[in-house]
Design an enzyme around this catalytic site. Structure first.
Site, PDB file in Angstrom:
ATOM      1  N   ARG A 181      62.519  35.674  47.641  1.00 53.63           N
ATOM      2  CA  ARG A 181      63.510  35.088  48.426  1.00 53.63           C
ATOM      3  C   ARG A 181      64.837  35.004  47.372  1.00 53.63           C
ATOM      4  O   ARG A 181      65.665  34.477  48.279  1.00 53.63           O
ATOM      5  CB  ARG A 181      62.888  33.573  48.620  1.00 53.63           C
ATOM      6  CG  ARG A 181      63.835  32.989  49.691  1.00 53.63           C
ATOM      7  CD  ARG A 181      62.811  32.916  51.043  1.00 53.63           C
ATOM      8  NE  ARG A 181      63.746  32.526  52.201  1.00 53.63           N
ATOM      9  CZ  ARG A 181      63.485  31.716  52.893  1.00 53.63           C
ATOM     10  NH1 ARG A 181      62.316  30.995  53.115  1.00 53.63           N
ATOM     11  NH2 ARG A 181      64.259  31.253  54.057  1.00 53.63           N
ATOM     12  N   ARG A 239      61.766  22.042  70.620  1.00 56.15           N
ATOM     13  CA  ARG A 239      60.894  21.594  69.334  1.00 56.15           C
ATOM     14  C   ARG A 239      62.102  20.760  68.357  1.00 56.15           C
ATOM     15  O   ARG A 239      63.183  21.246  68.230  1.00 56.15           O
ATOM     16  CB  ARG A 239      60.551  22.805  68.438  1.00 56.15           C
ATOM     17  CG  ARG A 239      59.172  23.225  69.104  1.00 56.15           C
ATOM     18  CD  ARG A 239      58.474  24.317  68.295  1.00 56.15           C
ATOM     19  NE  ARG A 239      59.445  24.772  67.029  1.00 56.15           N
ATOM     20  CZ  ARG A 239      59.118  25.851  66.204  1.00 56.15           C
ATOM     21  NH1 ARG A 239      58.264  26.828  66.813  1.00 56.15           N
ATOM     22  NH2 ARG A 239      59.974  26.295  65.165  1.00 56.15           N
ATOM     23  N   ARG A 288      69.496  25.780  58.010  1.00 65.21           N
ATOM     24  CA  ARG A 288      68.437  26.744  57.592  1.00 65.21           C
ATOM     25  C   ARG A 288      69.055  27.984  57.335  1.00 65.21           C
ATOM     26  O   ARG A 288      68.905  28.681  56.361  1.00 65.21           O
ATOM     27  CB  ARG A 288      67.541  26.765  58.617  1.00 65.21           C
ATOM     28  CG  ARG A 288      66.033  27.261  58.275  1.00 65.21           C
ATOM     29  CD  ARG A 288      65.202  26.567  59.258  1.00 65.21           C
ATOM     30  NE  ARG A 288      65.107  27.155  60.702  1.00 65.21           N
ATOM     31  CZ  ARG A 288      64.553  26.587  61.648  1.00 65.21           C
ATOM     32  NH1 ARG A 288      63.740  25.869  61.311  1.00 65.21           N
ATOM     33  NH2 ARG A 288      64.715  27.260  62.586  1.00 65.21           N
ATOM     34  N   ARG A 301      64.711  27.570  72.953  1.00 68.89           N
ATOM     35  CA  ARG A 301      63.222  27.561  72.870  1.00 68.89           C
ATOM     36  C   ARG A 301      62.681  26.163  73.525  1.00 68.89           C
ATOM     37  O   ARG A 301      62.845  25.090  72.952  1.00 68.89           O
ATOM     38  CB  ARG A 301      62.322  27.834  71.513  1.00 68.89           C
ATOM     39  CG  ARG A 301      62.485  29.175  71.282  1.00 68.89           C
ATOM     40  CD  ARG A 301      61.374  29.641  70.157  1.00 68.89           C
ATOM     41  NE  ARG A 301      61.676  28.973  68.944  1.00 68.89           N
ATOM     42  CZ  ARG A 301      61.646  29.442  67.872  1.00 68.89           C
ATOM     43  NH1 ARG A 301      61.138  30.799  67.794  1.00 68.89           N
ATOM     44  NH2 ARG A 301      61.804  28.863  66.534  1.00 68.89           N
ATOM     45  N   LYS A 318      62.346  38.951  62.573  1.00 67.18           N
ATOM     46  CA  LYS A 318      61.715  39.650  61.561  1.00 67.18           C
ATOM     47  C   LYS A 318      60.138  39.615  61.783  1.00 67.18           C
ATOM     48  O   LYS A 318      59.389  40.579  61.666  1.00 67.18           O
ATOM     49  CB  LYS A 318      62.053  39.101  60.190  1.00 67.18           C
ATOM     50  CG  LYS A 318      61.512  39.626  59.135  1.00 67.18           C
ATOM     51  CD  LYS A 318      62.158  39.012  57.762  1.00 67.18           C
ATOM     52  CE  LYS A 318      62.197  37.510  57.695  1.00 67.18           C
ATOM     53  NZ  LYS A 318      61.382  36.804  57.042  1.00 67.18           N
TER      54      LYS A 318
END
Ligand code: ZN
Length: 235
Positions: free
Chosen positions: A100, A174, A185, A139, A25
């Site tokens: 949200r 990370r 999440r 990542r 996004k």
């Protein structure tokens, strides 16, 4: 954008983006901002800037965040209202990360009505959980703070395993990108957002975009979606 008249119309776009963290996004919002010159209003940026400027509502939000709590709906709404009344928003904006929750969406609707700046399109970037987990957990970041290059195990691997191509620094995953944290999440995001999806669907504003494709393909769909919103006069 080939047609200049269409380009001018798109400049008035008032757009809301929904999509889980890792859906791509943010990247799409940046493309749109660059092409249309609209302000990109993301919760993170607005809070960071407001805190730096010492705005009371943002400082209050910071105290919630610092103590590990969610910023209350009323407060986040006030923060966005302060931003949306600024003159640069009068000719369009891109909302990213707000609203949200359903109460936030209802407050936003009332606020934009009052400002005579109703939303035109709501895009929901749909990406399968498994793909988001793959994208984000793969990542790797360079630990050299002066470099900070980002790689991806599958999509953008370094030439030598675990070593930064640019500076030779060590590459690490990370902490907040591990699979369990990402899955949690996503779960929280879905629970919060499901009522929003329903709300905008009922208003006939929601456009679902398949986000599991290349950035260029996703962006092309967004532009087509915007054109159809503008052509029908939005809402
Ligand atoms: Zn590096």
């Amino acid at each position: 954008m080939a047609d200049p008249a269409m380009h001018v119309k798109l400049l008035d776009s008032r757009i809301l983006f929904l999509g889980a963290p890792g859906s791509g996004k943010g990247t799409q919002c940046k493309h749109l901002k660059a092409e249309l010159g609209l302000p990109h209003l993301s919760t993170g940026d607005i809070l960071r800037q407001g805190i730096a400027e010492g705005k009371p509502a943002c400082l209050q939000a910071k105290s919630y965040i610092d103590s590990g709590n969610l910023v209350p709906d009323d407060l986040i709404t006030v923060i966005f209202k302060e931003r949306l009344v600024l003159p640069d928003c009068s000719r369009g904006f891109i909302l990213d990360g707000f609203p949200r929750t359903l109460p936030q969406a209802e407050s936003l609707g009332a606020m934009l009505k009052e400002l005579r700046l109703p939303l035109k399109c709501v895009f929901y970037l749909v990406v399968d959980d498994q793909l988001i987990i793959e994208r984000t957990t793969g990542r790797l970041g360079c630990i050299n703070p002066k470099c900070g290059a980002v790689y991806h195990i599958k999509n953008a691997p370094p030439q030598v395993d675990g070593i930064c191509d640019i500076c030779g620094g060590e590459l690490k995953q990370r902490d907040d990108d591990n699979a369990d944290i990402v899955a949690e999440r996503l779960k929280v995001y879905k629970e919060q957002t499901a009522p929003l999806i329903k709300y905008y669907k009922e208003q006939g504003m929601l456009q679902e975009i398949n986000g599991a494709r290349s950035q260029e393909e996703v962006y092309a769909d967004i532009i087509n979606g915007l054109r159809s919103c503008v052509a029908t006069g939005g809402r």
